[in-house]
Motif scaffolding. Structure first.
Motif, PDB file in Angstrom:
ATOM      1  N   LEU A  55       0.819  -1.260   0.105  1.00 29.89           N
ATOM      2  CA  LEU A  55      -0.091   0.141  -0.142  1.00 29.89           C
ATOM      3  C   LEU A  55       1.059   1.334   0.005  1.00 29.89           C
ATOM      4  O   LEU A  55       1.602   1.349   0.847  1.00 29.89           O
ATOM      5  CB  LEU A  55      -0.738  -0.061   1.281  1.00 29.89           C
ATOM      6  N   PHE A  56       0.705   2.117  -0.798  1.00 27.32           N
ATOM      7  CA  PHE A  56       1.526   3.296  -1.188  1.00 27.32           C
ATOM      8  C   PHE A  56       0.547   4.443  -1.366  1.00 27.32           C
ATOM      9  O   PHE A  56      -0.594   4.121  -1.975  1.00 27.32           O
ATOM     10  CB  PHE A  56       2.445   3.461  -2.265  1.00 27.32           C
ATOM     11  N   ILE A  57       0.751   5.828  -1.020  1.00 27.19           N
ATOM     12  CA  ILE A  57       0.102   6.723  -1.249  1.00 27.19           C
ATOM     13  C   ILE A  57       1.153   7.808  -1.937  1.00 27.19           C
ATOM     14  O   ILE A  57       2.124   7.550  -2.111  1.00 27.19           O
ATOM     15  CB  ILE A  57      -0.533   7.644  -0.013  1.00 27.19           C
ATOM     16  N   GLY A  58       0.434   8.689  -2.895  1.00 27.21           N
ATOM     17  CA  GLY A  58       1.169   9.644  -3.663  1.00 27.21           C
ATOM     18  C   GLY A  58       0.323  10.835  -4.025  1.00 27.21           C
ATOM     19  O   GLY A  58      -0.813  10.702  -4.182  1.00 27.21           O
ATOM     20  N   GLY A  59       0.843  11.928  -4.216  1.00 23.84           N
ATOM     21  CA  GLY A  59       0.255  13.037  -4.743  1.00 23.84           C
ATOM     22  C   GLY A  59       1.009  14.436  -4.728  1.00 23.84           C
ATOM     23  O   GLY A  59       2.317  14.272  -4.688  1.00 23.84           O
ATOM     24  N   PHE A  60       0.307  15.592  -4.805  1.00 20.53           N
ATOM     25  CA  PHE A  60       0.980  16.680  -4.974  1.00 20.53           C
ATOM     26  C   PHE A  60       0.613  17.900  -4.149  1.00 20.53           C
ATOM     27  O   PHE A  60      -0.787  17.820  -3.892  1.00 20.53           O
ATOM     28  CB  PHE A  60       1.048  17.156  -6.322  1.00 20.53           C
ATOM     29  N   ALA A  61       1.081  18.523  -3.331  1.00 21.20           N
ATOM     30  CA  ALA A  61       0.659  19.434  -2.321  1.00 21.20           C
ATOM     31  C   ALA A  61       1.246  20.721  -2.758  1.00 21.20           C
ATOM     32  O   ALA A  61       2.450  21.207  -3.222  1.00 21.20           O
ATOM     33  CB  ALA A  61       1.549  19.300  -0.924  1.00 21.20           C
ATOM     34  N   GLY A  62       0.307  21.708  -3.054  1.00 21.01           N
ATOM     35  CA  GLY A  62       0.710  23.006  -3.535  1.00 21.01           C
ATOM     36  C   GLY A  62       0.388  23.047  -5.133  1.00 21.01           C
ATOM     37  O   GLY A  62      -0.378  22.082  -5.721  1.00 21.01           O
ATOM     38  N   LYS A  63       0.536  24.112  -5.791  1.00 18.73           N
ATOM     39  CA  LYS A  63       0.048  24.302  -7.222  1.00 18.73           C
ATOM     40  C   LYS A  63       1.108  23.385  -8.160  1.00 18.73           C
ATOM     41  O   LYS A  63       2.371  23.706  -7.902  1.00 18.73           O
ATOM     42  CB  LYS A  63       0.067  25.710  -7.518  1.00 18.73           C
ATOM     43  N   GLU A  64       0.728  22.630  -8.938  1.00 20.55           N
ATOM     44  CA  GLU A  64       1.390  21.535  -9.610  1.00 20.55           C
ATOM     45  C   GLU A  64       2.110  22.445 -10.671  1.00 20.55           C
ATOM     46  O   GLU A  64       1.476  23.221 -11.440  1.00 20.55           O
ATOM     47  CB  GLU A  64       0.775  20.441 -10.404  1.00 20.55           C
TER      48      GLU A  64
ATOM     49  N   ASP B 173      -9.963   1.580  -5.425  1.00 19.78           N
ATOM     50  CA  ASP B 173      -9.992   2.680  -4.818  1.00 19.78           C
ATOM     51  C   ASP B 173     -10.349   3.003  -3.456  1.00 19.78           C
ATOM     52  O   ASP B 173     -10.599   3.813  -2.787  1.00 19.78           O
ATOM     53  CB  ASP B 173     -10.835   3.913  -5.530  1.00 19.78           C
ATOM     54  N   ASN B 174     -10.088   1.540  -2.888  1.00 16.38           N
ATOM     55  CA  ASN B 174     -10.678   1.532  -1.337  1.00 16.38           C
ATOM     56  C   ASN B 174      -9.801   0.513  -0.594  1.00 16.38           C
ATOM     57  O   ASN B 174      -9.715  -0.596  -1.069  1.00 16.38           O
ATOM     58  CB  ASN B 174     -12.091   0.725  -1.250  1.00 16.38           C
ATOM     59  N   HIS B 175      -8.905   1.174   0.290  1.00  7.64           N
ATOM     60  CA  HIS B 175      -7.677   0.441   0.829  1.00  7.64           C
ATOM     61  C   HIS B 175      -8.170  -0.147   2.247  1.00  7.64           C
ATOM     62  O   HIS B 175      -7.319  -0.376   3.027  1.00  7.64           O
ATOM     63  CB  HIS B 175      -6.652   1.157   0.865  1.00  7.64           C
ATOM     64  N   ASN B 176      -9.389  -0.124   2.595  1.00 11.19           N
ATOM     65  CA  ASN B 176      -9.903  -0.673   3.866  1.00 11.19           C
ATOM     66  C   ASN B 176     -10.436  -1.994   3.931  1.00 11.19           C
ATOM     67  O   ASN B 176     -11.216  -2.350   2.834  1.00 11.19           O
ATOM     68  CB  ASN B 176     -11.144   0.466   4.371  1.00 11.19           C
ATOM     69  N   PRO B 177     -10.072  -2.971   4.895  1.00  6.83           N
ATOM     70  CA  PRO B 177     -10.854  -4.121   4.817  1.00  6.83           C
ATOM     71  C   PRO B 177     -12.192  -4.221   5.146  1.00  6.83           C
ATOM     72  O   PRO B 177     -12.556  -3.226   5.806  1.00  6.83           O
ATOM     73  CB  PRO B 177     -10.007  -4.724   6.213  1.00  6.83           C
ATOM     74  N   SER B 178     -12.513  -5.245   4.405  1.00  4.23           N
ATOM     75  CA  SER B 178     -14.389  -5.362   4.412  1.00  4.23           C
ATOM     76  C   SER B 178     -14.480  -6.750   4.461  1.00  4.23           C
ATOM     77  O   SER B 178     -14.312  -7.425   3.453  1.00  4.23           O
ATOM     78  CB  SER B 178     -15.040  -4.474   3.187  1.00  4.23           C
ATOM     79  N   HIS B 179     -15.224  -7.196   5.594  1.00  3.87           N
ATOM     80  CA  HIS B 179     -15.437  -8.827   5.486  1.00  3.87           C
ATOM     81  C   HIS B 179     -16.735  -8.978   5.716  1.00  3.87           C
ATOM     82  O   HIS B 179     -17.598  -8.982   6.734  1.00  3.87           O
ATOM     83  CB  HIS B 179     -14.474  -9.475   6.813  1.00  3.87           C
ATOM     84  N   THR B 180     -17.461  -9.108   4.399  1.00  2.76           N
ATOM     85  CA  THR B 180     -19.007  -9.576   4.516  1.00  2.76           C
ATOM     86  C   THR B 180     -19.294 -11.087   4.813  1.00  2.76           C
ATOM     87  O   THR B 180     -18.409 -11.719   4.841  1.00  2.76           O
ATOM     88  CB  THR B 180     -19.567  -9.014   3.095  1.00  2.76           C
ATOM     89  N   GLN B 181     -20.499 -11.346   5.125  1.00  2.00           N
ATOM     90  CA  GLN B 181     -20.876 -12.691   5.492  1.00  2.00           C
ATOM     91  C   GLN B 181     -20.699 -13.640   4.524  1.00  2.00           C
ATOM     92  O   GLN B 181     -20.426 -14.793   4.697  1.00  2.00           O
ATOM     93  CB  GLN B 181     -22.435 -12.515   6.054  1.00  2.00           C
ATOM     94  N   GLU B 182     -20.922 -13.313   3.023  1.00  2.00           N
ATOM     95  CA  GLU B 182     -20.508 -14.289   2.150  1.00  2.00           C
ATOM     96  C   GLU B 182     -19.169 -14.649   1.994  1.00  2.00           C
ATOM     97  O   GLU B 182     -18.752 -15.799   1.182  1.00  2.00           O
ATOM     98  CB  GLU B 182     -21.277 -14.001   0.898  1.00  2.00           C
TER      99      GLU B 182
END
Length: 241
Positions: free
Chosen positions: A25-34, A169-178
């Motif tokens: 898992l990595f994040i990346g982006g730009f802060a300020g005016k590119e 686009d979702n990096h959170n665990p989600s454990h459904t019943q099925e």
């Protein structure tokens, strides 16, 4: 990121990359005016590998990463050369928690604590006690069977694992019943290798990103489980177990 790297590049595919072993898992982006400013101004591009960790009061927490300056090809070549490839996960708890974390109604005291010496030991008296893997990625067809080397001290006879369908686009665990599988356990405190047939569950397919292990369904005072290893495979490691 199954090859455990990310890079921040210019239009000519040259820049800086970061490689961190066993980190998906990595994040990346730009802060300020590119595109504005220079090296002494605040606009900043960033990349970072992420883990959620348990930091004990007495822990010595060590980690390592490598920064690679060069072309995109050079950055990736370094990561591929030093990485283990995109094999199904295999977690050994001999010296640390392998980036696993816990879910429980009261998170304090959920395992035996630091140092880790041969296994992690979970306290089954905690309501909702479960262990959750770090973010990773595996294909169901490459990992039809799960193995858990563990010793249970409990009067209960069933345990459960669950998994999360990979969503880009979702990096959170989600454990459904099925997305669950249950298996029988023996609560006499003896280490055994438990085999879980994941392929028999209809929803177990495609790309998956988290594994959750719930040792017992109900809290039990004095109960515990010791876990040495959790891994995926196609063949039993020892038929006697």
């Amino acid at each position: 990121a199954t090859e455990n790297w990310a890079a921040l590049l210019n239009d000519g595919d040259w820049g800086i990359g970061i490689y961190k072993p066993n980190n998906c898992l990595f994040i990346g982006g730009f802060a300020g005016k590119e595109g504005a400013g220079g090296t002494n101004d605040s606009p900043t591009g960033y990349i970072a590998p992420l883990h959620t960790e348990i930091l004990d009061h007495n822990i010595t927490y060590e980690y390592s990463y490598t920064l690679i300056l060069g072309s995109l090809e050079e950055i990736r070549d370094y990561a591929v050369k030093h990485g283990k490839g995109a094999n199904p996960p295999d977690w050994h708890f001999g010296k640390d928690r392998q980036h696993w974390r816990y879910q429980a109604a009261n998170r304090r005291g959920t395992d035996k604590g630091w140092p880790i010496e041969g296994f992690i030991q979970l306290d089954l008296s905690r309501p909702g006690m479960a262990a959750v893997s770090p973010p990773t990625l595996w294909q169901a067809e490459d990992a039809p069977t799960l193995y858990i080397e563990a010793a249970f001290k409990t009067k209960q006879e069933r345990s459960m694992v669950a998994w999360t369908k990979y969503v880009g686009d979702n990096h959170n665990p989600s454990h459904t019943q099925e997305n669950q599988a249950r298996f029988s356990i023996r609560g006499d405190g003896t280490f055994r290798t438990y085999k879980v047939d994941l392929a028999s569950v209809p929803s177990y397919s495609g790309a998956l990103s988290y594994l959750m292990f719930r040792p017992v369904a109900k809290p039990e005072k004095g109960g515990w489980v010791k876990i040495k290893r959790v891994w995926f495979g196609k063949n039993a490691p020892n038929p006697a177990n």
